[in-house]
Design a protein around this motif. Structure first.
Motif, PDB file in Angstrom:
ATOM      1  N   VAL A 484       6.895   4.572 -11.237  1.00 44.04           N
ATOM      2  CA  VAL A 484       6.578   3.534 -10.258  1.00 44.04           C
ATOM      3  C   VAL A 484       5.264   3.921  -9.592  1.00 44.04           C
ATOM      4  CG1 VAL A 484       7.332   2.265  -8.225  1.00 44.04           C
ATOM      5  CG2 VAL A 484       9.041   3.211  -9.807  1.00 44.04           C
ATOM      6  N   ILE A 485       4.206   3.150  -9.846  1.00 44.83           N
ATOM      7  CA  ILE A 485       2.962   3.327  -9.103  1.00 44.83           C
ATOM      8  C   ILE A 485       3.083   2.400  -7.905  1.00 44.83           C
ATOM      9  CG2 ILE A 485       0.453   3.238  -9.160  1.00 44.83           C
ATOM     10  CD1 ILE A 485       0.527   3.692 -12.119  1.00 44.83           C
ATOM     11  N   ALA A 486       3.424   2.987  -6.774  1.00 46.75           N
ATOM     12  CA  ALA A 486       3.904   2.224  -5.627  1.00 46.75           C
ATOM     13  C   ALA A 486       2.751   1.801  -4.708  1.00 46.75           C
ATOM     14  CB  ALA A 486       4.941   3.046  -4.872  1.00 46.75           C
ATOM     15  N   LYS A 487       3.122   1.220  -3.573  1.00 44.66           N
ATOM     16  CA  LYS A 487       2.135   0.647  -2.667  1.00 44.66           C
ATOM     17  C   LYS A 487       1.489   1.680  -1.746  1.00 44.66           C
ATOM     18  CE  LYS A 487       3.783  -4.105  -2.666  1.00 44.66           C
ATOM     19  NZ  LYS A 487       4.255  -5.260  -1.849  1.00 44.66           N
ATOM     20  N   ASP A 488       1.652   2.966  -2.067  1.00 49.93           N
ATOM     21  CA  ASP A 488       0.874   3.981  -1.352  1.00 49.93           C
ATOM     22  C   ASP A 488      -0.517   4.111  -1.960  1.00 49.93           C
ATOM     23  OD1 ASP A 488       1.927   5.008  -3.687  1.00 49.93           O
ATOM     24  OD2 ASP A 488       2.268   7.017  -2.878  1.00 49.93           O
ATOM     25  N   LEU A 489      -0.787   3.320  -2.994  1.00 45.62           N
ATOM     26  CA  LEU A 489      -2.092   3.339  -3.651  1.00 45.62           C
ATOM     27  C   LEU A 489      -2.500   1.904  -3.947  1.00 45.62           C
ATOM     28  CD1 LEU A 489      -4.016   5.650  -4.596  1.00 45.62           C
ATOM     29  CD2 LEU A 489      -3.143   5.283  -6.911  1.00 45.62           C
ATOM     30  N   THR A 490      -3.773   1.582  -3.673  1.00 48.72           N
ATOM     31  CA  THR A 490      -4.281   0.243  -3.931  1.00 48.72           C
ATOM     32  C   THR A 490      -5.714   0.349  -4.428  1.00 48.72           C
ATOM     33  OG1 THR A 490      -4.529  -1.995  -3.010  1.00 48.72           O
ATOM     34  CG2 THR A 490      -5.176  -0.136  -1.591  1.00 48.72           C
ATOM     35  N   CYS A 491      -6.343  -0.784  -4.653  1.00 45.35           N
ATOM     36  CA  CYS A 491      -7.750  -0.809  -5.038  1.00 45.35           C
ATOM     37  C   CYS A 491      -8.467  -1.801  -4.120  1.00 45.35           C
ATOM     38  CB  CYS A 491      -7.899  -1.220  -6.497  1.00 45.35           C
ATOM     39  SG  CYS A 491      -9.604  -1.117  -7.107  1.00 45.35           S
ATOM     40  N   GLN A 492      -9.449  -1.306  -3.375  1.00 47.74           N
ATOM     41  CA  GLN A 492     -10.203  -2.130  -2.440  1.00 47.74           C
ATOM     42  C   GLN A 492     -11.690  -1.930  -2.683  1.00 47.74           C
ATOM     43  OE1 GLN A 492      -8.876  -0.867   1.429  1.00 47.74           O
ATOM     44  NE2 GLN A 492      -7.017  -2.112   1.361  1.00 47.74           N
ATOM     45  N   GLY A 493     -12.405  -3.020  -2.922  1.00 48.51           N
ATOM     46  CA  GLY A 493     -13.845  -2.929  -3.153  1.00 48.51           C
ATOM     47  C   GLY A 493     -14.189  -2.041  -4.328  1.00 48.51           C
ATOM     48  N   GLY A 494     -13.332  -2.033  -5.337  1.00 48.24           N
ATOM     49  CA  GLY A 494     -13.588  -1.230  -6.525  1.00 48.24           C
ATOM     50  C   GLY A 494     -13.199   0.223  -6.397  1.00 48.24           C
ATOM     51  N   LYS A 495     -12.633   0.630  -5.239  1.00 50.23           N
ATOM     52  CA  LYS A 495     -12.242   2.026  -5.041  1.00 50.23           C
ATOM     53  C   LYS A 495     -10.719   2.153  -4.981  1.00 50.23           C
ATOM     54  CE  LYS A 495     -16.378   3.657  -2.631  1.00 50.23           C
ATOM     55  NZ  LYS A 495     -16.898   4.351  -1.413  1.00 50.23           N
ATOM     56  N   VAL A 496     -10.189   3.136  -5.709  1.00 47.59           N
ATOM     57  CA  VAL A 496      -8.748   3.425  -5.677  1.00 47.59           C
ATOM     58  C   VAL A 496      -8.482   4.247  -4.427  1.00 47.59           C
ATOM     59  CG1 VAL A 496      -6.828   4.548  -6.850  1.00 47.59           C
ATOM     60  CG2 VAL A 496      -8.562   3.316  -8.179  1.00 47.59           C
ATOM     61  N   THR A 497      -7.670   3.676  -3.528  1.00 48.50           N
ATOM     62  CA  THR A 497      -7.539   4.216  -2.173  1.00 48.50           C
ATOM     63  C   THR A 497      -6.072   4.311  -1.770  1.00 48.50           C
ATOM     64  OG1 THR A 497      -9.614   3.095  -1.606  1.00 48.50           O
ATOM     65  CG2 THR A 497      -8.245   3.868   0.227  1.00 48.50           C
ATOM     66  N   ALA A 498      -5.750   5.352  -1.002  1.00 45.46           N
ATOM     67  CA  ALA A 498      -4.399   5.496  -0.471  1.00 45.46           C
ATOM     68  C   ALA A 498      -4.165   4.494   0.650  1.00 45.46           C
ATOM     69  CB  ALA A 498      -4.181   6.910   0.048  1.00 45.46           C
ATOM     70  N   VAL A 499      -2.901   4.132   0.828  1.00 41.49           N
ATOM     71  CA  VAL A 499      -2.493   3.284   1.947  1.00 41.49           C
ATOM     72  C   VAL A 499      -1.602   4.141   2.844  1.00 41.49           C
ATOM     73  CG1 VAL A 499      -1.356   1.150   2.645  1.00 41.49           C
ATOM     74  CG2 VAL A 499      -2.588   1.247   0.459  1.00 41.49           C
ATOM     75  N   LYS A 500      -2.151   4.615   3.948  1.00 40.22           N
ATOM     76  CA  LYS A 500      -1.455   5.577   4.795  1.00 40.22           C
ATOM     77  C   LYS A 500      -0.087   5.073   5.245  1.00 40.22           C
ATOM     78  CE  LYS A 500      -1.875   8.155   9.118  1.00 40.22           C
ATOM     79  NZ  LYS A 500      -2.672   8.360  10.366  1.00 40.22           N
ATOM     80  N   GLU A 501      -0.005   3.771   5.583  1.00 43.26           N
ATOM     81  CA  GLU A 501       1.238   3.209   6.098  1.00 43.26           C
ATOM     82  C   GLU A 501       2.368   3.242   5.078  1.00 43.26           C
ATOM     83  OE1 GLU A 501      -1.715   1.687   6.101  1.00 43.26           O
ATOM     84  OE2 GLU A 501      -2.235   2.073   8.214  1.00 43.26           O
ATOM     85  N   ASN A 502       2.021   3.336   3.804  1.00 39.52           N
ATOM     86  CA  ASN A 502       3.027   3.318   2.736  1.00 39.52           C
ATOM     87  C   ASN A 502       3.263   4.687   2.109  1.00 39.52           C
ATOM     88  OD1 ASN A 502       3.277   0.542   3.064  1.00 39.52           O
ATOM     89  ND2 ASN A 502       1.708   0.087   1.521  1.00 39.52           N
ATOM     90  N   TYR A 503       2.733   5.726   2.769  1.00 39.90           N
ATOM     91  CA  TYR A 503       2.884   7.081   2.229  1.00 39.90           C
ATOM     92  C   TYR A 503       3.755   7.883   3.190  1.00 39.90           C
ATOM     93  CZ  TYR A 503       1.632  11.649   0.280  1.00 39.90           C
ATOM     94  OH  TYR A 503       1.673  12.894  -0.289  1.00 39.90           O
ATOM     95  N   PHE A 504       4.881   8.448   2.694  1.00 37.69           N
ATOM     96  CA  PHE A 504       5.906   8.990   3.584  1.00 37.69           C
ATOM     97  C   PHE A 504       6.159  10.486   3.432  1.00 37.69           C
ATOM     98  CE2 PHE A 504       6.726   4.458   3.445  1.00 37.69           C
ATOM     99  CZ  PHE A 504       6.972   4.164   4.775  1.00 37.69           C
ATOM    100  N   ASP A 505       5.264  11.191   2.773  1.00 34.98           N
ATOM    101  CA  ASP A 505       5.393  12.647   2.717  1.00 34.98           C
ATOM    102  C   ASP A 505       4.765  13.212   3.982  1.00 34.98           C
ATOM    103  OD1 ASP A 505       5.491  15.324   2.197  1.00 34.98           O
ATOM    104  OD2 ASP A 505       4.488  15.218   0.255  1.00 34.98           O
ATOM    105  N   THR A 506       5.603  13.591   4.943  1.00 38.06           N
ATOM    106  CA  THR A 506       5.117  14.035   6.253  1.00 38.06           C
ATOM    107  C   THR A 506       4.136  15.195   6.131  1.00 38.06           C
ATOM    108  OG1 THR A 506       7.230  13.381   7.222  1.00 38.06           O
ATOM    109  CG2 THR A 506       5.830  14.838   8.526  1.00 38.06           C
ATOM    110  N   ASN A 507       4.476  16.166   5.278  1.00 41.33           N
ATOM    111  CA  ASN A 507       3.602  17.330   5.112  1.00 41.33           C
ATOM    112  C   ASN A 507       2.463  17.072   4.131  1.00 41.33           C
ATOM    113  OD1 ASN A 507       4.968  19.071   6.891  1.00 41.33           O
ATOM    114  ND2 ASN A 507       6.521  19.508   5.348  1.00 41.33           N
ATOM    115  N   GLY A 508       2.418  15.866   3.586  1.00 41.40           N
ATOM    116  CA  GLY A 508       1.373  15.544   2.622  1.00 41.40           C
ATOM    117  C   GLY A 508       0.213  14.776   3.226  1.00 41.40           C
TER     118      GLY A 508
END
Length: 559
Positions: A484-508
């Motif tokens: 599952v390539i989930a919604k913690d990763l997206t593509c905006q303006g041609g750049k593959v970027t993390a989505v902080k709100e959808n990333y839940f590894d506290t220590n990550g």
């Protein structure tokens, strides 16, 4: 048996004496001067050897003090046109490996213990190897050894998928791996060994550690991630190599303060520094007044020689030692640098295809914008349901895929994995404010939990029905994978970027005071690089984010 390409002699033993009364003159000639593989066995143990003078070798065995050969009750002897100086090393090593893996699943009281004290001679490739394996080893195992009651599993196919086979210190090595191990064994310097996912770094680790403790009687330390400690210990124990090998996490070995002749570190890119985002359990080993004293530095204090197995793009958390600090230490200690280049994990075997595993790896790196590399996009375009790669439309289709593969390949390791894009609610007890019965849900019918533990996850009952996170599978091979390539990763303006709100590894997540979206994006991209390079024989992917899926389709030329 028509078409048989080998011969077999079965002998009984009593108090070390061979019963050869039933042997013909030709068989006695083989026992005296023939090239043979022999397997001694009794109710509780076995021993595999090779020789061109079996009767003389048997007499020498009987005089040895370290192994009591009188405990064995029978011996089976393999000989024939394909059993010669070229193939004997290979057959001996493979039989030791297969026999050990066959015994591992049995209850302790039923196991036969391996009595070989060394791994035998080094494998060298030879002509007609495939024919030897297909027409000698396989029928010898499935007919002779199985019928003799020496082995439990008739087919070798399942054993090839076992952890004990994949990481056996008796496994066949490439010329690149063999030369590297020889150089380390014969040298005196420390080494940094770099290689991307699937280049055989862990196989080098098991073989190197085995050779060092066998041939030099050295005290060898082996550092692995917590999810692999039990597995590594079981491998060395099963092959009788546990006496001089200490296995543990970096934290465990640092706390023990034991000196080693040499330390071999797997997944060295995951060694930690005293980061603000640190697991509180590990902070006790660090000196708050000296930031240089990270886990790499502290391991170096325990030995005069380090061997580091490293892939910079598999660093996935802020607590992993920063690349620059790692390289500074390597340079300061004048480590030898070596590269592993041959891909072993991914086996793209699509019918009639000209693309390779390297095309797949390079395509993944390009899609994730980790490294721009040339690749044949056809590896991502094959529409066949049996193709190595495919895209599906839901998470439950990923589970359908791995479940179907498991029916055709019952011994295969098949799992669904995902980015850390859901909280781990099922980890809490009912009644806790963060408790959730399921972590992943598509509808009332399709719901799943995260892996209930990181340690030895894939070996545990029920793990097939869970979603595996990066912390459960880093450094692990799987046969068939759904990701599952989930919604913690997206593509905006041609750049593959993390989505902080959808990333839940506290220590990550980088600390608030120094948070950088580009830093988090690098970690999340590298997590997916790891997830997408676990599958040996096949992978299916589901994209939660439409923009990222569109970007992927453009990169690989799919419509």
């Amino acid at each position: 048996m028509a078409g048989k390409k080998y011969g077999v002699i079965h002998l009984s033993m009593r108090a070390g004496e061979l019963d050869t009364d039933h042997c013909s003159e030709e068989q006695r000639e083989i026992l005296t001067f023939g090239c043979v593989i022999y397997i001694y066995y009794g109710r509780r143990s076995f021993y595999v050897g090779q020789t061109d003078q079996f009767l003389m070798r048997h007499s020498k065995h009987m005089a040895e003090a370290k192994t009591d050969y009188r405990q064995f009750e029978k011996v089976v002897i393999l000989f024939g046109q394909y059993v010669n100086g070229n193939s004997q090393n290979d057959l001996e090593a493979l039989l030791i490996t297969y026999l050990t893996a066959d015994q591992e699943s049995l209850p302790r009281k039923e196991k036969r213990v391996r009595r070989n004290r060394t791994k035998g001679n080094q494998f060298v490739d030879y002509p007609n190897r495939e024919e030897v394996l297909a027409r000698v080893l396989t029928p010898f195992w499935e007919q002779e050894l199985y019928q003799a009651g020496l082995v439990r599993q008739r087919s070798l196919d399942g054993l090839r998928n076992s952890i004990l086979f994949k990481y056996s210190p008796f496994t066949e090595l490439s010329e690149e791996q063999s030369e590297l191990i020889r150089e380390i064994e014969e040298g005196t310097r420390s080494f940094l060994i770099e290689g991307t996912a699937g280049t055989g770094k862990t196989v080098v680790l098991t073989n190197l550690a085995a050779r060092l403790c066998e041939h030099h009687d050295w005290n060898v330390g082996v550092v692995v991630k917590s999810n692999w400690v039990k597995t590594a210990r079981s491998i060395f124990r099963a092959y009788g190599l546990g006496k001089n090998i200490t296995v543990g996490t970096a934290y465990q070995l640092i706390r023990q303060k034991k000196r080693f002749h040499i330390l071999v570190v797997d997944e060295a890119h995951r060694l930690r520094w005293n980061s603000p985002k640190q697991n509180h359990v590990t902070t006790g080993i660090f000196d708050p007044n000296d930031p240089r004293k990270n886990e790499l530095f502290l391991l170096g204090e325990l030995t005069d020689r380090l061997v580091l197995l490293y892939d910079a793009i598999q660093a996935i958390r802020p607590s992993d030692i920063p690349y620059r600090d790692f390289q500074d230490y390597v340079q300061e200690k004048h480590m030898e640098r070596r590269m592993l280049t041959k891909q072993f994990r991914v086996r793209v075997q699509d019918k009639g295809a000209t693309y390779t595993a390297d095309d797949y790896i390079n395509g993944i790196c390009s899609f994730l914008q980790i490294k721009e590399r040339t690749f044949d996009p056809c590896v991502f375009q094959n529409p066949s349901e049996n193709a190595y790669f495919g895209v599906v439309d839901s998470i439950h289709e990923l589970f359908d895929y791995v479940d179907e593969r498991r029916q055709y390949h019952p011994k295969a390791q098949c799992r669904v994995l995902a980015g850390y894009a859901r909280p781990w609610g099922s980890h809490y007890q009912p009644g806790h404010k963060h408790y959730a019965e399921f972590d992943w849900a598509e509808d009332e019918e399709h719901r799943w939990k995260w892996n209930h533990t990181h340690e030895n996850w894939i070996a545990l009952p029920g793990s097939e029905d869970e979603v595996g996170s990066i912390h459960a599978i880093q450094g692990v091979d799987l046969d068939y994978v759904g990701v599952v390539i989930a919604k913690d990763l997206t593509c905006q303006g041609g750049k593959v970027t993390a989505v902080k709100e959808n990333y839940f590894d506290t220590n990550g997540t980088p600390p608030k005071e120094s948070f950088s979206l580009s830093e988090l994006s690098a970690y999340v991209r590298q997590i997916y690089y790891v997830l997408l390079t676990r599958g040996i024989s096949g992978i299916r992917v589901y994209f939660e984010d439409p923009a990222l899926k569109e970007h992927f389709m453009e990169v690989v030329g799919r419509t």
